[in-house]
Design an enzyme around this catalytic site. Structure first.
Site, short mmCIF file in Angstrom:
data_model
loop_
_atom_site.label_atom_id
_atom_site.label_comp_id
_atom_site.label_asym_id
_atom_site.label_seq_id
_atom_site.Cartn_x
_atom_site.Cartn_y
_atom_site.Cartn_z
N TYR A 1 0.83 -1.22 0.00
CA TYR A 1 0.00 0.00 0.00
C TYR A 1 0.86 1.26 0.00
O TYR A 1 0.33 2.37 0.02
CB TYR A 1 -1.10 -0.02 1.06
CG TYR A 1 -0.71 -0.14 2.52
CD1 TYR A 1 0.12 0.79 3.13
CD2 TYR A 1 -1.26 -1.15 3.30
CE1 TYR A 1 0.43 0.69 4.48
CE2 TYR A 1 -0.96 -1.26 4.65
CZ TYR A 1 -0.11 -0.33 5.23
OH TYR A 1 0.19 -0.41 6.57
N LYS B 1 5.22 4.74 4.55
CA LYS B 1 5.83 3.71 3.69
C LYS B 1 6.06 4.27 2.28
O LYS B 1 7.05 3.93 1.64
CB LYS B 1 4.97 2.45 3.64
CG LYS B 1 4.83 1.71 4.97
CD LYS B 1 6.06 0.88 5.31
CE LYS B 1 5.82 -0.01 6.51
NZ LYS B 1 7.01 -0.75 6.94
C1 HXC Z 1 -6.07 5.28 17.62
C2 HXC Z 1 -3.98 5.15 18.66
C3 HXC Z 1 -4.04 3.72 18.63
C4 HXC Z 1 -5.22 3.12 18.03
C5 HXC Z 1 -2.16 4.33 19.55
N1 HXC Z 1 -2.81 5.46 19.25
N2 HXC Z 1 -2.88 3.25 19.17
N3 HXC Z 1 -4.99 5.90 18.18
N4 HXC Z 1 -6.19 3.94 17.55
N5 HXC Z 1 -5.35 1.79 17.93
C6 HXC Z 1 -2.38 6.82 19.53
C7 HXC Z 1 -2.43 7.09 21.04
O1 HXC Z 1 -3.72 7.41 21.46
C8 HXC Z 1 -1.48 8.28 21.17
O2 HXC Z 1 -2.08 9.50 20.79
C9 HXC Z 1 -0.44 7.97 20.10
O3 HXC Z 1 -1.03 7.03 19.18
C10 HXC Z 1 0.78 7.37 20.68
O4 HXC Z 1 0.41 6.24 21.44
P1 HXC Z 1 1.37 5.61 22.51
O5 HXC Z 1 0.80 4.32 22.94
O6 HXC Z 1 1.71 6.60 23.56
O7 HXC Z 1 2.66 5.54 21.64
P2 HXC Z 1 3.73 4.54 21.28
O8 HXC Z 1 3.83 3.41 22.23
O9 HXC Z 1 4.89 5.40 21.13
O10 HXC Z 1 3.30 3.96 19.82
C11 HXC Z 1 2.03 3.42 19.56
C12 HXC Z 1 2.05 2.52 18.34
C13 HXC Z 1 3.04 1.39 18.58
C14 HXC Z 1 2.49 3.29 17.12
C15 HXC Z 1 0.64 1.99 18.14
O11 HXC Z 1 2.87 0.84 19.83
C16 HXC Z 1 2.90 0.30 17.56
O12 HXC Z 1 2.60 0.43 16.39
N6 HXC Z 1 3.19 -0.88 17.91
C17 HXC Z 1 2.97 -2.01 16.99
C18 HXC Z 1 4.18 -2.42 16.31
C19 HXC Z 1 3.82 -3.26 15.09
O13 HXC Z 1 2.81 -3.92 15.08
N7 HXC Z 1 4.64 -3.18 14.05
C20 HXC Z 1 4.38 -3.88 12.80
C21 HXC Z 1 3.49 -3.02 11.96
S1 HXC Z 1 3.00 -3.86 10.52
P3 HXC Z 1 -2.69 10.52 21.90
O14 HXC Z 1 -3.19 11.68 21.10
O15 HXC Z 1 -3.79 9.77 22.60
O16 HXC Z 1 -1.54 10.89 22.81
C22 HXC Z 1 3.21 -2.79 9.25
C23 HXC Z 1 3.01 -3.33 7.86
C24 HXC Z 1 1.60 -3.40 7.49
O17 HXC Z 1 3.54 -1.71 9.39
C25 HXC Z 1 1.38 -4.20 6.23
C26 HXC Z 1 0.18 -5.09 6.32
C27 HXC Z 1 -0.10 -5.84 5.04
#
Ligand code: HXC
Length: 286
Positions: free
Chosen positions: A152, A167
């Protein structure tokens, strides 16, 4: 298990994998080690890195150097790269694999939520790549950068716009830096994995069986990827075997993104005999 490669393919190579404590990063670390490389892994959670290193070291090979670092922070990245050079030795390859992602309606996304993903994926890739390249250029040695993308990056995707935008930026960075750093012997390539079952991202992005089944049904090859297939491609891309390849992005998605376009691709989801019958019925009668 080194599959299709010579078992010493990556001997005397030292690779850094960001987000190497789990999922695809850990699978790549495992395969690089099986092919003779030394591996350094980094990620935000010290516990996860220790657990991953324990698993890898139990399998065989040299100790795994690991560092807790948040790639969003340029100072942390600079310090980490200094420590890696001093304590684990110069790097030959860097895999920008660390990523953040979650599903959210864009109009409800907070600036902080947008930042958390974009700064990990886009800024993190920049910080790590620039630090690595600076040291390679200074030492007059070649280097290799591999960026983990997703399809994507070019199609875009609803509900993951920070990830899609970041990305897409990394894809542009891959192609730009391939040209800019070619004269220093630094190659920059990408891989775009489709759906590969891994802990973490999988539950986050395909949380229900229904979503999982729907995703599988969209893959023309009829199955999800196996992480070893992705790890093999990564090994190839950081090896000398791909020495003439730079600025390329290799897609491994069973044909899924191509199938999402193309007006008539949906016909492939019906039994072929039915489709043939239907197409026969459309032929002009003589
Ligand atoms: C809405 C969200 C949320 C959700 C986090 N936030 N999760 N908002 N829906 N589900 C918001 C929070 O409210 C906060 O904003 C801000 O993001 C930061 O959140 P924190 O928990 O304080 O931050 P942090 O721990 O620094 O990072 C959060 C995160 C991270 C980005 C979600 O934990 C994360 O992504 N972890 C997953 C790692 C992962 O799965 N990696 C592989 C990705 S796969 P506010 O305003 O409330 O402060 C990929 C490829 C995809 O990328 C391809 C598929 C085919």
């Amino acid at each position: 298990m080194t599959g299709i490669f010579r078992p010493d393919l990556l001997e005397n190579r030292h690779a850094l994998i960001t987000g190497g404590g789990s999922g695809l990063g850990l699978a790549m670390a495992r395969r690089f080690r099986e092919l003779g490389a030394r591996v350094t892994i980094c990620g935000r959670s010290r516990e996860r890195l220790d657990e991953a290193a324990k698993q890898l070291e139990a399998e065989e090979g040299e100790p795994v150097f690991r560092l807790a670092v948040d790639v969003r922070d340029p100072d942390e990245v600079r310090d980490a790269m200094d420590r890696i050079r001093k304590e684990a030795g110069s790097l030959d390859a860097v895999v920008n694999n660390a990523a953040g992602n979650f599903l959210a309606p864009t109009e409800e996304l907070s600036p902080n939520g947008f930042d958390a993903v974009v700064r990990t994926v886009l800024h993190g890739t920049f910080h790590v790549s620039a630090e690595a390249a600076r040291s390679w250029i200074q030492a007059e040695r070649p280097g290799n950068i591999l960026n983990i993308l997703t399809t994507y990056a070019w199609t875009g995707s609803a509900f993951v716009i920070p990830s899609a935008a970041a990305k897409a930026g990394v894809l542009a960075m891959t192609r730009s830096l391939a040209v800019e750093w070619a004269e220093y012997g630094i190659r920059v390539n990408g891989m775009a994995p489709g759906a590969f079952p891994t802990e973490g991202a999988w539950e986050r992005l395909l949380p229900t069986e229904e979503m999982e089944e729907e995703a599988r049904s969209r893959v023309p090859l009829g199955r999800f990827g196996d992480v070893s297939e992705l790890a093999d491609m990564a090994a190839y891309l950081i090896s000398d075997g791909s020495g003439y390849m730079t600025g390329e992005c290799v897609t491994l998605d069973g044909g899924a993104w191509l199938a999402s376009g193309g007006l008539f691709n949906r016909l492939t989801r019906q039994p072929r005999e039915e489709v043939k019958e239907f197409l026969e019925s459309l032929k002009p009668k003589r």
